[in-house]
Design a protein around this motif. Structure first.
Motif, short mmCIF file in Angstrom:
data_model
loop_
_atom_site.label_atom_id
_atom_site.label_comp_id
_atom_site.label_asym_id
_atom_site.label_seq_id
_atom_site.Cartn_x
_atom_site.Cartn_y
_atom_site.Cartn_z
N GLN A 89 0.81 -1.21 0.00
CA GLN A 89 0.00 0.00 0.00
C GLN A 89 0.85 1.27 0.00
O GLN A 89 0.53 2.25 -0.67
N PHE A 90 1.95 1.26 0.77
CA PHE A 90 2.69 2.50 1.01
C PHE A 90 4.16 2.46 0.58
O PHE A 90 4.86 3.46 0.72
N GLY A 91 4.62 1.32 0.06
CA GLY A 91 5.97 1.28 -0.46
C GLY A 91 6.93 0.49 0.39
O GLY A 91 6.71 0.25 1.57
N ARG A 92 8.04 0.06 -0.24
CA ARG A 92 9.02 -0.80 0.42
C ARG A 92 9.92 -0.03 1.38
O ARG A 92 10.23 -0.49 2.47
N LYS A 93 10.36 1.16 0.96
CA LYS A 93 11.38 1.87 1.74
C LYS A 93 10.86 2.31 3.10
O LYS A 93 11.57 2.19 4.11
N ARG A 94 9.67 2.80 3.16
CA ARG A 94 9.12 3.22 4.45
C ARG A 94 9.10 2.05 5.43
O ARG A 94 9.40 2.22 6.62
N VAL A 95 8.75 0.89 4.92
CA VAL A 95 8.65 -0.28 5.80
C VAL A 95 10.03 -0.73 6.26
O VAL A 95 10.24 -0.97 7.46
N PHE A 96 11.01 -0.86 5.33
CA PHE A 96 12.27 -1.42 5.78
C PHE A 96 13.09 -0.45 6.65
O PHE A 96 13.93 -0.88 7.43
N ILE A 97 12.85 0.85 6.55
CA ILE A 97 13.49 1.79 7.47
C ILE A 97 12.84 1.73 8.85
O ILE A 97 13.52 1.66 9.89
N THR A 98 11.51 1.73 8.87
CA THR A 98 10.79 1.68 10.15
C THR A 98 11.07 0.41 10.92
O THR A 98 11.28 0.43 12.14
N THR A 99 11.08 -0.73 10.22
CA THR A 99 11.29 -2.01 10.91
C THR A 99 12.67 -2.10 11.55
O THR A 99 12.81 -2.62 12.66
N MET A 100 13.70 -1.57 10.88
CA MET A 100 15.04 -1.62 11.46
C MET A 100 15.15 -0.75 12.71
O MET A 100 15.79 -1.12 13.69
N ILE A 101 14.53 0.42 12.68
CA ILE A 101 14.56 1.30 13.86
C ILE A 101 13.88 0.62 15.05
O ILE A 101 14.40 0.61 16.18
N LEU A 102 12.72 0.03 14.80
CA LEU A 102 12.00 -0.66 15.88
C LEU A 102 12.81 -1.83 16.42
O LEU A 102 12.86 -2.05 17.64
N PHE A 103 13.43 -2.58 15.52
CA PHE A 103 14.21 -3.73 15.97
C PHE A 103 15.36 -3.30 16.87
O PHE A 103 15.64 -3.92 17.90
N ILE A 104 16.06 -2.25 16.50
CA ILE A 104 17.21 -1.77 17.29
C ILE A 104 16.77 -1.42 18.70
O ILE A 104 17.39 -1.83 19.69
N LEU A 105 15.67 -0.68 18.81
CA LEU A 105 15.19 -0.26 20.13
C LEU A 105 14.75 -1.46 20.97
O LEU A 105 15.08 -1.56 22.17
N LEU A 106 14.04 -2.39 20.36
CA LEU A 106 13.52 -3.54 21.11
C LEU A 106 14.61 -4.55 21.44
O LEU A 106 14.56 -5.20 22.49
#
Length: 474
Positions: A89-106
């Motif tokens: 729906q919203f594109g690949r780049k938004r998802v793969f940047i967001t997921t990496m940030i969340l993973f680092i924090l968690l």
């Protein structure tokens, strides 16, 4: 232009993109996506070498221990389901940047868990960005790489898993030999996953959105720029303006996949294969270090230190062999196809599990190790192409959705295996539990033989059909 004309125009652009030769930029994008597996492997399987220390500190019940190990799989199941849809729906780049940030924090947060339930909750949450990133990453690979290279890169995920597992074993063992306090060791071991994730995040920042994803969403201006960056082609057939193309729906995805016999059978097999290999490995392979310790495999002397270090060395050797199998698997596709690779993989896994159960029963340590090697070789073949098949046979506008659906079966079965195997072992013993797992491998073998059509090169066949349609229309 109406929606039918816009869809026809986007299909023409997609045909052209799927026929593009590889470039340095497209290969880099593929490697950046498949490298996520290294991070997932670290987080998923480092804990299998740290369970003994977590048990010592928190004294969890069998159910709590199962949840601590399986929680990340449950989170990844949800992440795969919503991540693929969101990426379409919203594109690949938004998802793969967001997921990496969340993973680092968690990843960092789980190292500060104060009790077993905090660890369980954090591991569930960390699974959500992991599952999202995998489903999105497979779509990126299928859209950014050249024909003939997409399948090969997609089938490298087991090689990357094996590499991540070996690194996890080595690092944990070094920290243990160095005398690190056990309560600190498992926390550092889990938190270290944030370091490669940060490196990968920085490396991905300059990656372009895939032109196919942009085309399917009507963002023609950005698609032309992205295509120029990846393939050196500005897609001159597209107008220099954005248009509105109706969003894809999950119901449309299932309707399209079910309307074509090859897509339908390949997708059903992909789901079965993903489920069988996910439960197969998470049940036996995930608990391999615990099984080896219990059986006394790798013990070089007396005392806890000799047992843990020796067992970790044997486990590292087994996973090193499995990594070699994962490296070879993509090379076998051109010779035996997807069907042959799956049949050989599940067949070897079945044999390894049956022999392993027998060896555990008679306490024959060398045979336990040999059976584990056979199992791992087979597993790294049977698990190499399920995600590739499910993503490959889907139309461009459904790539991430198809990957997400496929990965749901991996994670759902992995959650089940990780949660149930220790409970089965406590009730049936390791022999009965291992024999039960062998039925999963047998199911995978039979589904490869009787359900899977040979789909090696299917992307090229589908592209040719779209190309003929485009030429007839033009």
């Amino acid at each position: 232009m109406d929606q039918a004309q816009l869809r026809e125009l986007s299909d023409q652009a997609t045909v052209r993109l799927q026929n593009k030769p590889g470039t340095a930029s497209s290969r880099r994008g593929g490697w950046m996506m498949i490298s996520t597996i290294l991070i997932e492997a670290w987080d998923l399987y480092a804990i299998s070498f740290l369970l003994i220390f977590i048990k010592s500190e928190f004294d969890p019940t069998d159910v709590q221990l199962g949840l601590a190990t399986a929680a990340v799989q449950g989170g990844a199941l949800i992440g795969a389901l919503i991540g693929g849809y969101v990426a379409d729906q919203f594109g690949r780049k938004r998802v793969f940047i967001t997921t990496m940030i969340l993973f680092i924090l968690l990843a960092i947060a789980q190292g500060f868990s104060q009790n077993i339930w905090e660890l369980i909750i954090l591991r569930f949450l960390i699974g959500i960005p992991l599952g999202s990133d995998i489903s999105n990453g497979y779509a990126y690979i299928m859209e950014s790489m050249s024909k003939g290279k997409r399948e090969e890169m997609g089938s490298r995920w087991q090689f990357m898993f094996g590499l991540g597992e070996v690194v996890a074993i080595v690092v944990v063992t070094i920290m243990y030999i160095a005398g690190m306090d056990h309560q600190l060791l498992w926390r550092v071991g889990l938190g270290l996953g944030a370091i490669p994730a940060l490196i990968l995040l920085v490396s991905r920042l300059n990656l372009p959105e895939t032109p196919s994803s942009l085309v399917q969403r009507g963002r023609f201006r950005d698609a032309k720029a992205s295509s120029e960056a990846l393939f050196g082609d500005s897609l001159e057939m597209l107008p220099n303006e954005d248009v509105k193309i109706n969003r894809v729906k999950v119901g449309d995805f299932l309707k399209v996949m079910w309307s074509d016999p090859i897509k339908k059978r390949a997708t059903i097999f992909g789901w079965i294969s993903n489920a069988m290999q996910g439960a197969e490995f998470t049940a036996f392979g995930f608990y391999l270090p615990v099984i080896l310790v219990t059986a006394g495999v790798g013990v070089t002397g007396s005392g806890e230190n000799q047992s843990i270090v020796g067992t970790n060395v044997v486990t590292a050797l087994v996973y090193s062999l499995a990594t070699v199998a994962g490296f070879i698997a993509p090379m076998m596709l051109s010779r035996i196809g997807h069907r042959g690779l799956s049949m050989w993989g599940f067949g070897l896994s079945f044999c390894g599990l049956v022999v392993g159960a027998f060896a555990i029963g008679i306490d024959l340590k060398p045979l336990i190790v040999i059976a584990a090697c056979v199992l791992m070789w087979g597993h790294y073949w049977d698990a190499s192409n399920g995600m590739t098949i499910t993503s490959m046979v889907a139309p461009p506008r459904f790539k991430a959705t198809a990957s997400g659906f496929g990965y749901v079966f991996v994670k759902g079965a992995s959650f089940f295996g990780a949660f149930v195997f220790p409970i089965m072992t406590s009730h049936w013993g390791p022999v009965g539990a291992t024999l039960a797992v062998s039925l999963l491998s047998l199911t995978g073998f039979l589904s490869a033989k009787f359900i899977l059509p040979e789909v090696y090169g299917y992307v090229e066949q589908e592209t040719a059909a779209l190309e003929r349609k485009a030429e007839a229309a033009g």
